[in-house]
Design an enzyme around this catalytic site. Structure first.
Site, PDB file in Angstrom:
ATOM      1  N   HIS A 140     -10.360  -5.099  -3.220  1.00 11.86           N
ATOM      2  CA  HIS A 140      -9.107  -5.338  -2.556  1.00 11.86           C
ATOM      3  C   HIS A 140      -9.129  -5.717  -1.266  1.00 11.86           C
ATOM      4  O   HIS A 140     -10.299  -5.049  -0.376  1.00 11.86           O
ATOM      5  CB  HIS A 140      -8.105  -4.131  -2.728  1.00 11.86           C
ATOM      6  CG  HIS A 140      -8.787  -2.807  -2.250  1.00 11.86           C
ATOM      7  ND1 HIS A 140      -9.761  -2.081  -3.052  1.00 11.86           N
ATOM      8  CD2 HIS A 140      -8.640  -1.981  -1.138  1.00 11.86           C
ATOM      9  CE1 HIS A 140     -10.209  -0.904  -2.228  1.00 11.86           C
ATOM     10  NE2 HIS A 140      -9.274  -1.005  -1.167  1.00 11.86           N
ATOM     11  N   GLY A 143     -15.357   2.998   4.265  1.00 12.93           N
ATOM     12  CA  GLY A 143     -13.968   3.362   3.968  1.00 12.93           C
ATOM     13  C   GLY A 143     -13.370   3.038   2.447  1.00 12.93           C
ATOM     14  O   GLY A 143     -12.177   3.292   2.295  1.00 12.93           O
ATOM     15  N   GLN A 144     -14.218   2.381   1.727  1.00 15.44           N
ATOM     16  CA  GLN A 144     -13.476   2.229   0.501  1.00 15.44           C
ATOM     17  C   GLN A 144     -13.433   3.423  -0.577  1.00 15.44           C
ATOM     18  O   GLN A 144     -14.540   4.436  -0.334  1.00 15.44           O
ATOM     19  CB  GLN A 144     -14.583   1.416  -0.464  1.00 15.44           C
ATOM     20  CG  GLN A 144     -13.998   0.798  -1.537  1.00 15.44           C
ATOM     21  CD  GLN A 144     -15.006  -0.287  -2.528  1.00 15.44           C
ATOM     22  OE1 GLN A 144     -16.216  -0.646  -1.925  1.00 15.44           O
ATOM     23  NE2 GLN A 144     -14.530  -0.791  -3.586  1.00 15.44           N
ATOM     24  N   SER A 145     -12.301   3.513  -1.199  1.00 17.41           N
ATOM     25  CA  SER A 145     -11.718   4.606  -1.957  1.00 17.41           C
ATOM     26  C   SER A 145     -11.559   4.362  -3.011  1.00 17.41           C
ATOM     27  O   SER A 145     -11.240   5.104  -4.090  1.00 17.41           O
ATOM     28  CB  SER A 145     -10.955   5.636  -1.277  1.00 17.41           C
ATOM     29  OG  SER A 145      -9.739   4.949  -0.959  1.00 17.41           O
ATOM     30  N   ASP A 188       0.765  -1.158  -0.015  1.00 17.32           N
ATOM     31  CA  ASP A 188      -0.061  -0.042   0.123  1.00 17.32           C
ATOM     32  C   ASP A 188       0.812   1.149   0.031  1.00 17.32           C
ATOM     33  O   ASP A 188       1.900   1.350   0.820  1.00 17.32           O
ATOM     34  CB  ASP A 188      -0.867   0.171   1.271  1.00 17.32           C
ATOM     35  CG  ASP A 188      -2.299   0.932   1.116  1.00 17.32           C
ATOM     36  OD1 ASP A 188      -3.195   0.477   0.857  1.00 17.32           O
ATOM     37  OD2 ASP A 188      -1.793   2.396   1.043  1.00 17.32           O
TER      38      ASP A 188
END
Ligand code: 5GP
Ligand code: ZN
Length: 112
Positions: free
Chosen positions: A98, A91-93, A30
């Site tokens: 993934h 919180g998915q951006s 990340d």
């Protein structure tokens, strides 16, 4: 998907620190690590989120979990957390499925 950043990483069109790869799955570090070890594990096939998966994705979902266990072993992580954020409120951006593999520190429960 031509404008998807994780498709581009999977296709090697943009750079990432890839640490593990199979025919269907790629794992890379990340860009903004939230733990001493923070790996993203993604299917090479574009799918937006876990909620968008269906029956035909069940093998790939299994592969991702087994990849996570293998990578944790490679990194010598006895304790680790595997999480997917599904939807903006969670919180998915990035809109390519993934899983975050996090390790190297203690984690609270419940998560924030
Ligand atoms: P989400 O917030 O969708 O659950 O997680 C997206 C993750 O992707 C974030 O942890 C963010 O740091 C990471 N990320 C976003 N863009 C890039 C990129 O271009 N390269 C890498 N390696 N990670 C990225
Ligand atoms: Zn994609």
């Amino acid at each position: 998907m031509s404008d998807c950043i994780f498709c581009k990483i999977a296709n090697k069109e943009i750079e990432a620190r890839i640490i593990w790869e199979s025919d269907n799955v790629v794992a890379f570090l990340d860009l903004s690590p939230q733990a001493p070890h923070h790996v993203l594990i993604v299917p090479k096939k574009h799918v937006k989120s876990l909620a968008e998966c269906d029956e035909e994705d069940k093998d790939i979902l299994g592969e991702i979990q087994l990849a996570a266990a293998k990578i944790a072993e490679l990194l010598k992580l006895e304790d680790f957390r595997l999480v997917t954020n599904n939807g903006r409120g969670a919180g998915q951006s990035v809109w390519h499925l993934h899983y975050h593999l996090l390790g190297g520190r203690r984690f609270n429960w419940p998560p924030g």
